[in-house]
Design a protein around this motif. Structure first.
Motif, PDB file in Angstrom:
ATOM      1  N   LYS A 185     -26.728 -16.440 -45.110  1.00  0.00           N
ATOM      2  CA  LYS A 185     -27.647 -15.299 -45.012  1.00  0.00           C
ATOM      3  C   LYS A 185     -27.238 -14.447 -43.812  1.00  0.00           C
ATOM      4  N   PRO A 186     -26.606 -13.290 -44.045  1.00  0.00           N
ATOM      5  CA  PRO A 186     -26.274 -12.387 -42.940  1.00  0.00           C
ATOM      6  C   PRO A 186     -27.537 -11.828 -42.295  1.00  0.00           C
ATOM      7  N   GLN A 187     -27.526 -11.710 -40.976  1.00  0.00           N
ATOM      8  CA  GLN A 187     -28.667 -11.126 -40.274  1.00  0.00           C
ATOM      9  C   GLN A 187     -28.541  -9.615 -40.158  1.00  0.00           C
ATOM     10  N   PHE A 188     -27.302  -9.115 -40.171  1.00  0.00           N
ATOM     11  CA  PHE A 188     -27.060  -7.684 -40.043  1.00  0.00           C
ATOM     12  C   PHE A 188     -26.082  -7.236 -41.126  1.00  0.00           C
ATOM     13  N   GLY A 189     -25.831  -5.927 -41.181  1.00  0.00           N
ATOM     14  CA  GLY A 189     -24.867  -5.407 -42.139  1.00  0.00           C
ATOM     15  C   GLY A 189     -25.501  -5.036 -43.471  1.00  0.00           C
ATOM     16  N   ALA A 190     -24.658  -4.685 -44.419  1.00  0.00           N
ATOM     17  CA  ALA A 190     -25.114  -4.183 -45.719  1.00  0.00           C
ATOM     18  C   ALA A 190     -25.899  -5.215 -46.512  1.00  0.00           C
ATOM     19  N   HIS A 191     -25.664  -6.496 -46.251  1.00  0.00           N
ATOM     20  CA  HIS A 191     -26.334  -7.559 -47.014  1.00  0.00           C
ATOM     21  C   HIS A 191     -27.334  -8.340 -46.170  1.00  0.00           C
ATOM     22  N   ALA A 192     -27.833  -7.724 -45.121  1.00  0.00           N
ATOM     23  CA  ALA A 192     -28.770  -8.389 -44.211  1.00  0.00           C
ATOM     24  C   ALA A 192     -29.980  -8.938 -44.952  1.00  0.00           C
ATOM     25  N   GLY A 193     -30.320 -10.191 -44.666  1.00  0.00           N
ATOM     26  CA  GLY A 193     -31.512 -10.804 -45.229  1.00  0.00           C
ATOM     27  C   GLY A 193     -31.337 -11.390 -46.611  1.00  0.00           C
ATOM     28  N   ARG A 194     -30.176 -11.192 -47.221  1.00  0.00           N
ATOM     29  CA  ARG A 194     -29.933 -11.715 -48.565  1.00  0.00           C
ATOM     30  C   ARG A 194     -29.267 -13.090 -48.489  1.00  0.00           C
ATOM     31  N   THR A 195     -29.644 -13.959 -49.389  1.00  0.00           N
ATOM     32  CA  THR A 195     -28.944 -15.226 -49.528  1.00  0.00           C
ATOM     33  C   THR A 195     -27.789 -15.020 -50.504  1.00  0.00           C
ATOM     34  N   GLU A 196     -26.593 -15.357 -50.052  1.00  0.00           N
ATOM     35  CA  GLU A 196     -25.404 -15.180 -50.877  1.00  0.00           C
ATOM     36  C   GLU A 196     -24.603 -16.468 -50.898  1.00  0.00           C
ATOM     37  N   GLU A 197     -23.734 -16.582 -51.892  1.00  0.00           N
ATOM     38  CA  GLU A 197     -22.839 -17.724 -51.976  1.00  0.00           C
ATOM     39  C   GLU A 197     -21.410 -17.230 -51.844  1.00  0.00           C
ATOM     40  N   TRP A 198     -20.738 -17.700 -50.796  1.00  0.00           N
ATOM     41  CA  TRP A 198     -19.385 -17.248 -50.478  1.00  0.00           C
ATOM     42  C   TRP A 198     -18.370 -18.358 -50.729  1.00  0.00           C
ATOM     43  N   THR A 199     -17.157 -17.919 -51.037  1.00  0.00           N
ATOM     44  CA  THR A 199     -16.046 -18.862 -51.059  1.00  0.00           C
ATOM     45  C   THR A 199     -15.629 -19.148 -49.615  1.00  0.00           C
ATOM     46  N   THR A 200     -14.840 -20.176 -49.419  1.00  0.00           N
ATOM     47  CA  THR A 200     -14.368 -20.470 -48.068  1.00  0.00           C
ATOM     48  C   THR A 200     -13.501 -19.326 -47.553  1.00  0.00           C
ATOM     49  N   GLN A 201     -12.781 -18.639 -48.462  1.00  0.00           N
ATOM     50  CA  GLN A 201     -11.971 -17.505 -48.040  1.00  0.00           C
ATOM     51  C   GLN A 201     -12.846 -16.361 -47.545  1.00  0.00           C
ATOM     52  N   GLN A 202     -13.967 -16.103 -48.221  1.00  0.00           N
ATOM     53  CA  GLN A 202     -14.895 -15.057 -47.775  1.00  0.00           C
ATOM     54  C   GLN A 202     -15.479 -15.400 -46.403  1.00  0.00           C
ATOM     55  N   TYR A 203     -15.774 -16.680 -46.217  1.00  0.00           N
ATOM     56  CA  TYR A 203     -16.320 -17.113 -44.927  1.00  0.00           C
ATOM     57  C   TYR A 203     -15.278 -16.912 -43.831  1.00  0.00           C
ATOM     58  N   CYS A 204     -14.053 -17.273 -44.126  1.00  0.00           N
ATOM     59  CA  CYS A 204     -12.961 -17.089 -43.187  1.00  0.00           C
ATOM     60  C   CYS A 204     -12.806 -15.613 -42.816  1.00  0.00           C
ATOM     61  N   GLU A 205     -12.860 -14.738 -43.813  1.00  0.00           N
ATOM     62  CA  GLU A 205     -12.709 -13.307 -43.551  1.00  0.00           C
ATOM     63  C   GLU A 205     -13.844 -12.770 -42.685  1.00  0.00           C
ATOM     64  N   GLU A 206     -15.030 -13.334 -42.824  1.00  0.00           N
ATOM     65  CA  GLU A 206     -16.161 -12.912 -41.989  1.00  0.00           C
ATOM     66  C   GLU A 206     -15.900 -13.244 -40.523  1.00  0.00           C
TER      67      GLU A 206
END
Length: 266
Positions: free
Chosen positions: A121-142
């Motif tokens: 759940k991002p606290q800021f940014g375009a998806h703030a407050g949303r629960t999302e499911e990321w791949t490990t690659q997406q997490y790495c990129e964050e």
């Protein structure tokens, strides 16, 4: 040699003199013996209400620390990795501090999800407050996003370390960070500053005493650069007394670059 420099600074503070006379004797054993242990001060971004004060105290005390950066909303109405903070971060780079990622949008880990994904759940940014499911690659990129922005602001990369918001991790998130070259940095139990806690229930004097009594050689200490919810901010009352009190106990200070579990090459 880096840790010796911190020992010199600590010894000078105790003696009430400059570091030059001590530096001349750097080859001797008596100076090194003044360092009874090393504490690793770390600061996570937050509201940034205490950012300038923290920078000033560290510079005045000749202490190097490690900062973990996310793009968080600040008391100025901007964000901590906006261009408006460029001069602040450049000054900290010039002073020799270390820097790690705190995920760009201050993304909280929630749980491991199906198919190898990570619920966040991002606290800021375009998806703030949303629960999302990321791949490990997406997490790495964050994690990497903070490094990219820091380079844009300062011309320097972050060190290959990161800290999860809230310290919440799993083997999957740790592996995600490792896959893109980042080692996770937690903190010692005695190193929790308590600056997120209620100032009524945990007044600054109590938190200061707890830290001075509890910190031991090698401990990583964690505080924020401002907490929105705390009515009596931690840093103005506690940061300099903490550093001075630890110096009086014979402690030196170093960044995570010098920590034996990391030893980051420059």
């Amino acid at each position: 040699m880096k840790q010796l420099a911190f020992c010199l600074a600590a010894s000078a503070a105790l003696a009430g003199v400059g570091t030059a006379p001590l530096a001349a004797a750097a080859g001797g054993t008596s100076v090194a013996q003044a360092c009874q242990g090393t504490i690793y001060l770390t600061f996570d971004t937050g509201s940034q209400s205490q950012a300038e004060l923290i920078g000033d105290v560290l510079k005045r005390q000749n202490v190097r620390a490690t900062f973990f950066l996310a793009n968080e909303k600040t008391v100025r109405g901007d964000y901590s990795l906006d261009r408006s903070w460029s001069d602040f971060w450049k000054a900290r780079v010039a002073e020799g501090h270390a820097f790690g990622s705190h995920t760009f949008d201050h993304v909280y880990y929630l749980r491991d999800a199906a198919a190898g994904k990570i619920a966040v759940k991002p606290q800021f940014g375009a998806h703030a407050g949303r629960t999302e499911e990321w791949t490990t690659q997406q997490y790495c990129e964050e994690i990497r996003r903070s490094d990219k922005r820091f380079q844009e602001l300062t011309g320097h990369h972050l060190d290959p370390i990161w800290r999860a918001p809230g310290g919440k991790v799993s083997p999957r998130t740790l592996a995600a960070g490792k896959s893109c070259g980042y080692a996770h940095v937690a903190w010692a139990k005695a190193g929790f500053s308590g600056d997120e806690l209620s100032s009524e229930a945990f007044p600054n004097a109590v938190l200061l005493k707890r830290a001075l009594d509890g910190l031991r050689d090698g401990d990583i200490f964690m505080a924020h650069m401002g907490i929105w919810s705390r009515k009596d901010p931690w840093a103005p009352a506690n940061l300099e007394p903490l550093i001075m009190g630890l110096k009086q106990k014979g402690f030196c200070f170093a960044t995570m670059r010098e920590h034996p579990d990391y030893l980051i090459k420059q």
